[in-house]
Design an enzyme around this catalytic site. Structure first.
Site, PDB file in Angstrom:
ATOM      1  NE  ARG A 149     -15.932  26.238 -38.848  1.00  0.00           N
ATOM      2  CZ  ARG A 149     -16.674  27.253 -39.273  1.00  0.00           C
ATOM      3  NH1 ARG A 149     -17.996  27.215 -39.110  1.00  0.00           N
ATOM      4  NH2 ARG A 149     -16.117  28.309 -39.845  1.00  0.00           N
ATOM      5  CG  HIS A 246     -11.688  20.940 -41.168  1.00  0.00           C
ATOM      6  ND1 HIS A 246     -12.712  21.121 -40.275  1.00  0.00           N
ATOM      7  CD2 HIS A 246     -11.297  22.186 -41.549  1.00  0.00           C
ATOM      8  CE1 HIS A 246     -12.932  22.413 -40.108  1.00  0.00           C
ATOM      9  NE2 HIS A 246     -12.096  23.081 -40.885  1.00  0.00           N
TER      10      HIS A 246
END
Length: 300
Positions: A149, A246
């Site tokens: 992330r 992402h």
């Protein structure tokens, strides 16, 4: 006690006792503040199911995304469940509040060939020794190579890396720590950055600290800069100017499953609490397989 005071006490519980992620607490604060604006600062005992349904309906009429409506419902249910447990109210009025079904969209995924072109191009630019170029190459290689992330990447310190084992210690959602592997390409890019790029960037600030990735002013690299980098380099290959970090995480997970990786192993790599979250990537792989079949099979 008024509703606003109850909300503050509940949010403190979430942050200090249950240790929810700061971003989740901020989102709940916004949702519950909107509830107070909509129905007034009543006492918690005065709030009934009709108040909550009206508020939920108003959100739907505003065109809020299903995921946002679901989160708002979760915030309200959590508040009144807590208030009931704390004996602030005699009964929970949110029990009959329906949670909107969340729509699930397939994530943006770049093909392995497209990502290879992007990453090789960045590596070639970095070979000239430019500090920012070295950093950008290492950032994208690690995002993709470890399926991180953006918050996990930006939070890395130099000591979080174990170059000998090619692993990184990251702090994920809910302050959960995990150790993730990364490959040879990421290892080479990170080593080049640490040797030739980071010293140049750290010299631009007196307080660079232990952060692994630094911005142009010598301080810890922020998520916004990573978003801009991904949008500029990866966005064109997935056909969306709005693509973010992402997309590399999605791509890493999908490519692992395409290559035969075990779903549980991918879950551990990504740090998903639920296997159901990871399973969305099996749908992505299935869609890619169907598209390949449609294009290539003579009887499709």
């Amino acid at each position: 006690m008024q509703l606003s005071a109850a909300i503050e006490a509940y949010l403190r519980e979430l942050a200090e006792v249950r240790r929810l992620a700061p971003a989740t607490v901020r989102a709940y604060r916004s949702d519950l503040a909107d509830l107070v604006t909509a129905i007034g600062d009543l006492s918690p005992a005065e709030v009934d199911i009709e108040h909550l349904r009206e508020w939920s309906w108003a959100g739907a009429q505003q065109g809020l995304a299903r995921s946002t409506l679901a989160r708002r419902t979760a915030a309200v249910r959590g508040l009144f469940r807590w208030a009931t447990e704390e004996a602030i109210i005699p009964a929970d009025p949110s029990l009959r509040l329906v949670t909107p079904k969340r729509g699930r969209t397939l994530p943006h995924v770049a093909s392995t060939d497209a990502l290879r072109i992007v990453l090789d191009d960045l590596a070639e630019r970095a070979s000239g020794g430019d500090a920012v170029g070295l950093r950008d190459s290492a950032v994208l290689e690690l995002l993709y190579g470890a399926g991180l992330r953006v918050s996990e990447l930006c939070g890395l310190d130099v000591d979080d890396l174990d170059p000998a084992r090619r692993t990184a210690r990251v702090l994920g959602k809910g302050s959960k720590e995990r150790v993730v592997p990364y490959g040879g390409a990421a290892a080479r890019a990170v080593e080049a950055y640490l040797v030739r790029g980071r010293p140049t960037l750290s010299a631009r600030a007196s307080d660079a600290g232990a952060a692994l990735f630094l911005g142009t002013r010598g301080r810890r690299l922020g998520p916004r800069s990573v978003y801009d980098l991904v949008a500029r380099t990866v966005g064109p290959v997935v056909g969306s100017a709005a693509v973010g970090p992402h997309a590399l995480r999605h791509s890493a997970a999908t490519h692992l499953l395409d290559g035969g990786a075990d779903l549980r192993a991918v879950q551990e790599l990504l740090g998903h609490a639920s296997l159901g979250t990871t399973q969305i990537y099996t749908h992505v792989s299935s869609e890619r397989l169907k598209e390949t079949y449609r294009v290539a099979h003579p009887r499709a």
